[in-house]
Design a protein around this motif. Sequence first.
Motif, PDB file in Angstrom:
ATOM      1  N   ARG A 132       0.786  -1.199   0.045  1.00 10.67           N
ATOM      2  CA  ARG A 132       0.162  -0.103  -0.107  1.00 10.67           C
ATOM      3  C   ARG A 132       1.029   1.037   0.047  1.00 10.67           C
ATOM      4  NH1 ARG A 132      -4.762   0.330   4.449  1.00 10.67           N
ATOM      5  NH2 ARG A 132      -5.156   2.126   2.947  1.00 10.67           N
ATOM      6  N   ILE A 133       1.913   1.227   1.022  1.00  5.31           N
ATOM      7  CA  ILE A 133       2.747   2.488   1.009  1.00  5.31           C
ATOM      8  C   ILE A 133       3.584   2.553  -0.226  1.00  5.31           C
ATOM      9  CG2 ILE A 133       4.727   3.429   2.100  1.00  5.31           C
ATOM     10  CD1 ILE A 133       3.649   2.082   4.812  1.00  5.31           C
ATOM     11  N   GLN A 134       4.079   1.552  -0.742  1.00  7.98           N
ATOM     12  CA  GLN A 134       4.667   1.851  -2.054  1.00  7.98           C
ATOM     13  C   GLN A 134       3.915   2.152  -3.237  1.00  7.98           C
ATOM     14  OE1 GLN A 134       6.391  -2.082  -2.582  1.00  7.98           O
ATOM     15  NE2 GLN A 134       7.960  -1.938  -0.878  1.00  7.98           N
ATOM     16  N   ASN A 135       2.763   1.875  -3.357  1.00 12.90           N
ATOM     17  CA  ASN A 135       1.920   2.461  -4.249  1.00 12.90           C
ATOM     18  C   ASN A 135       0.938   3.247  -3.919  1.00 12.90           C
ATOM     19  OD1 ASN A 135       2.366   0.009  -6.739  1.00 12.90           O
ATOM     20  ND2 ASN A 135       2.241  -0.860  -4.440  1.00 12.90           N
ATOM     21  N   GLY A 136       0.911   3.917  -3.096  1.00 13.90           N
ATOM     22  CA  GLY A 136       0.208   5.032  -2.691  1.00 13.90           C
ATOM     23  C   GLY A 136       0.803   6.400  -2.622  1.00 13.90           C
ATOM     24  N   HIS A 137       0.255   7.308  -2.030  1.00 13.28           N
ATOM     25  CA  HIS A 137       0.682   8.564  -1.951  1.00 13.28           C
ATOM     26  C   HIS A 137       0.731   9.275  -0.419  1.00 13.28           C
ATOM     27  CE1 HIS A 137       0.633   9.034  -6.224  1.00 13.28           C
ATOM     28  NE2 HIS A 137      -0.409   8.462  -6.252  1.00 13.28           N
ATOM     29  N   PHE A 138       1.037   8.342   0.461  1.00 13.35           N
ATOM     30  CA  PHE A 138       0.974   8.918   1.903  1.00 13.35           C
ATOM     31  C   PHE A 138       2.263   9.691   2.390  1.00 13.35           C
ATOM     32  CE2 PHE A 138      -1.079   4.414   1.601  1.00 13.35           C
ATOM     33  CZ  PHE A 138      -2.217   4.787   2.265  1.00 13.35           C
ATOM     34  N   GLU A 139       1.555  10.713   3.135  1.00 17.84           N
ATOM     35  CA  GLU A 139       2.639  11.775   3.437  1.00 17.84           C
ATOM     36  C   GLU A 139       3.089  11.480   4.888  1.00 17.84           C
ATOM     37  OE1 GLU A 139       1.089  15.632   2.917  1.00 17.84           O
ATOM     38  OE2 GLU A 139       0.801  15.257   0.694  1.00 17.84           O
ATOM     39  N   GLU A 140       2.099  10.748   5.843  1.00 17.97           N
ATOM     40  CA  GLU A 140       2.202  10.501   7.207  1.00 17.97           C
ATOM     41  C   GLU A 140       1.795   9.096   7.521  1.00 17.97           C
ATOM     42  OE1 GLU A 140       1.204  12.292  11.775  1.00 17.97           O
ATOM     43  OE2 GLU A 140       0.206  13.134   9.948  1.00 17.97           O
ATOM     44  N   VAL A 141       2.332   8.365   8.338  1.00 23.72           N
ATOM     45  CA  VAL A 141       2.028   7.016   8.645  1.00 23.72           C
ATOM     46  C   VAL A 141       1.918   7.172  10.377  1.00 23.72           C
ATOM     47  CG1 VAL A 141       2.720   4.637   9.078  1.00 23.72           C
ATOM     48  CG2 VAL A 141       2.927   5.660   7.033  1.00 23.72           C
ATOM     49  N   ILE A 142       0.954   7.116  10.836  1.00 21.03           N
ATOM     50  CA  ILE A 142       0.790   7.116  12.352  1.00 21.03           C
ATOM     51  C   ILE A 142       0.569   5.667  13.015  1.00 21.03           C
ATOM     52  CG2 ILE A 142      -0.671   8.163  14.353  1.00 21.03           C
ATOM     53  CD1 ILE A 142      -1.850   9.924  12.160  1.00 21.03           C
ATOM     54  N   PHE A 143       1.562   5.317  13.911  1.00 22.14           N
ATOM     55  CA  PHE A 143       1.552   4.042  14.614  1.00 22.14           C
ATOM     56  C   PHE A 143       0.548   4.097  15.752  1.00 22.14           C
ATOM     57  CE2 PHE A 143       5.318   3.780  12.223  1.00 22.14           C
ATOM     58  CZ  PHE A 143       5.339   2.568  11.841  1.00 22.14           C
ATOM     59  N   VAL A 144      -0.454   3.558  15.681  1.00 22.73           N
ATOM     60  CA  VAL A 144      -1.314   3.659  17.268  1.00 22.73           C
ATOM     61  C   VAL A 144      -1.553   2.127  17.578  1.00 22.73           C
ATOM     62  CG1 VAL A 144      -3.736   4.302  17.891  1.00 22.73           C
ATOM     63  CG2 VAL A 144      -2.893   5.628  15.986  1.00 22.73           C
ATOM     64  N   LEU A 145      -0.252   1.669  18.231  1.00 23.99           N
ATOM     65  CA  LEU A 145      -0.220   0.467  18.791  1.00 23.99           C
ATOM     66  C   LEU A 145      -0.198   0.346  20.063  1.00 23.99           C
ATOM     67  CD1 LEU A 145       2.386  -1.096  16.370  1.00 23.99           C
ATOM     68  CD2 LEU A 145       0.051  -1.244  15.804  1.00 23.99           C
ATOM     69  N   ASN A 146      -0.625  -0.788  20.953  1.00 24.48           N
ATOM     70  CA  ASN A 146      -0.557  -0.740  22.208  1.00 24.48           C
ATOM     71  C   ASN A 146       0.836  -0.195  22.653  1.00 24.48           C
ATOM     72  OD1 ASN A 146      -3.406  -1.438  23.212  1.00 24.48           O
ATOM     73  ND2 ASN A 146      -3.139  -3.543  22.304  1.00 24.48           N
ATOM     74  N   PRO A 147       1.091   0.489  23.705  1.00 24.96           N
ATOM     75  CA  PRO A 147       2.289   0.832  24.380  1.00 24.96           C
ATOM     76  C   PRO A 147       2.724  -0.144  25.189  1.00 24.96           C
ATOM     77  CG  PRO A 147       0.746   1.795  25.587  1.00 24.96           C
ATOM     78  CD  PRO A 147      -0.132   1.082  24.354  1.00 24.96           C
ATOM     79  N   THR A 148       3.290  -1.306  24.667  1.00 30.87           N
ATOM     80  CA  THR A 148       3.985  -2.595  25.065  1.00 30.87           C
ATOM     81  C   THR A 148       5.214  -2.891  24.442  1.00 30.87           C
ATOM     82  OG1 THR A 148       2.712  -4.035  23.755  1.00 30.87           O
ATOM     83  CG2 THR A 148       1.570  -3.442  25.751  1.00 30.87           C
ATOM     84  N   ILE A 149       6.169  -3.836  24.942  1.00 26.45           N
ATOM     85  CA  ILE A 149       7.167  -4.382  24.442  1.00 26.45           C
ATOM     86  C   ILE A 149       6.976  -4.785  23.088  1.00 26.45           C
ATOM     87  CG2 ILE A 149       9.170  -5.976  24.510  1.00 26.45           C
ATOM     88  CD1 ILE A 149       9.404  -3.538  26.412  1.00 26.45           C
ATOM     89  N   GLN A 150       5.786  -5.402  22.713  1.00 22.71           N
ATOM     90  CA  GLN A 150       5.455  -6.080  21.606  1.00 22.71           C
ATOM     91  C   GLN A 150       5.073  -4.999  20.438  1.00 22.71           C
ATOM     92  OE1 GLN A 150       4.173  -6.980  24.317  1.00 22.71           O
ATOM     93  NE2 GLN A 150       4.933  -9.154  24.643  1.00 22.71           N
ATOM     94  N   GLY A 151       4.290  -3.956  21.161  1.00 21.01           N
ATOM     95  CA  GLY A 151       3.873  -2.868  20.292  1.00 21.01           C
ATOM     96  C   GLY A 151       5.224  -1.846  19.806  1.00 21.01           C
ATOM     97  N   ASP A 152       6.075  -1.769  20.764  1.00 21.45           N
ATOM     98  CA  ASP A 152       7.458  -0.977  20.197  1.00 21.45           C
ATOM     99  C   ASP A 152       8.275  -1.792  19.286  1.00 21.45           C
ATOM    100  OD1 ASP A 152       6.694   1.144  21.799  1.00 21.45           O
ATOM    101  OD2 ASP A 152       8.368   0.804  23.353  1.00 21.45           O
ATOM    102  N   THR A 153       8.399  -3.307  19.543  1.00 24.52           N
ATOM    103  CA  THR A 153       9.070  -4.091  18.583  1.00 24.52           C
ATOM    104  C   THR A 153       8.367  -3.884  17.227  1.00 24.52           C
ATOM    105  OG1 THR A 153       9.826  -5.592  20.306  1.00 24.52           O
ATOM    106  CG2 THR A 153       9.703  -6.487  18.179  1.00 24.52           C
ATOM    107  N   THR A 154       7.121  -3.871  17.032  1.00 25.97           N
ATOM    108  CA  THR A 154       6.449  -3.833  16.013  1.00 25.97           C
ATOM    109  C   THR A 154       6.771  -2.475  15.127  1.00 25.97           C
ATOM    110  OG1 THR A 154       4.691  -5.083  16.559  1.00 25.97           O
ATOM    111  CG2 THR A 154       4.339  -4.153  14.625  1.00 25.97           C
TER     112      THR A 154
END
Length: 206
Positions: A132-154
């Motif tokens: 999606r990112i390679q074929n889109g026209h995105f200017e911003e990507v927002i990470f809204v992931l749970n604030p955990t070790i797993q979230g930060d790793t991702t």
Amino acid sequence: MKYSSAIFEKAVQQFKNLPGVGQKTALRFALHLLKKKDGNELTSLLQSIQDIQHHIHVCAICHNIADTPECSICSDANRKKNVLCIVETIRDVIAIENTDQYNGLYHILGGLISPLDGIGPEQLHIQSLMHRIQNGHFEEVIFVLNPTIQGDTTIFYIKKLLAQTPISLTSISRGIAFGGELEYADDFTLARALQNRLPIDNYVKN
């Protein structure tokens, strides 16, 4: 717990299999439906369950639930097409939409990277995200992931994949407590976290 009807006992057991439902709650559900078996309420419930089984789609673009192959958010011409919000689950999309503070697009990963649980990048919707990112026209990507070790790793993993792109990478502010889950945050806290999002480099280091 013993029942005089094997059919009723099976219904109780099915309710008990639902997340967060214990024996007593399952019994209350089954008894309630038993009282309604001659009316329209039980028929409507059964129809809704059948609709979920046969008519709900997974959006081919963002992996959200949909009534058609493409969800109502991806097909909405009024949504911002240059902002992409990355979340873990469908529940997170619902939580963010309830804040009325975001009008862009979503991408649901379907989980978080967790080597201890045997979940790697290949088990998540990361490949479709990159497409999606390679074929889109995105200017911003927002990470809204749970604030955990797993979230930060991702976040760290995806950040490395996007290192050569000119896209701005941000995340919600730490108004969400570390170790918490988005679905339990109140609308105001989540809305403020979205409004005060920060560059990824502020807390995810190489």
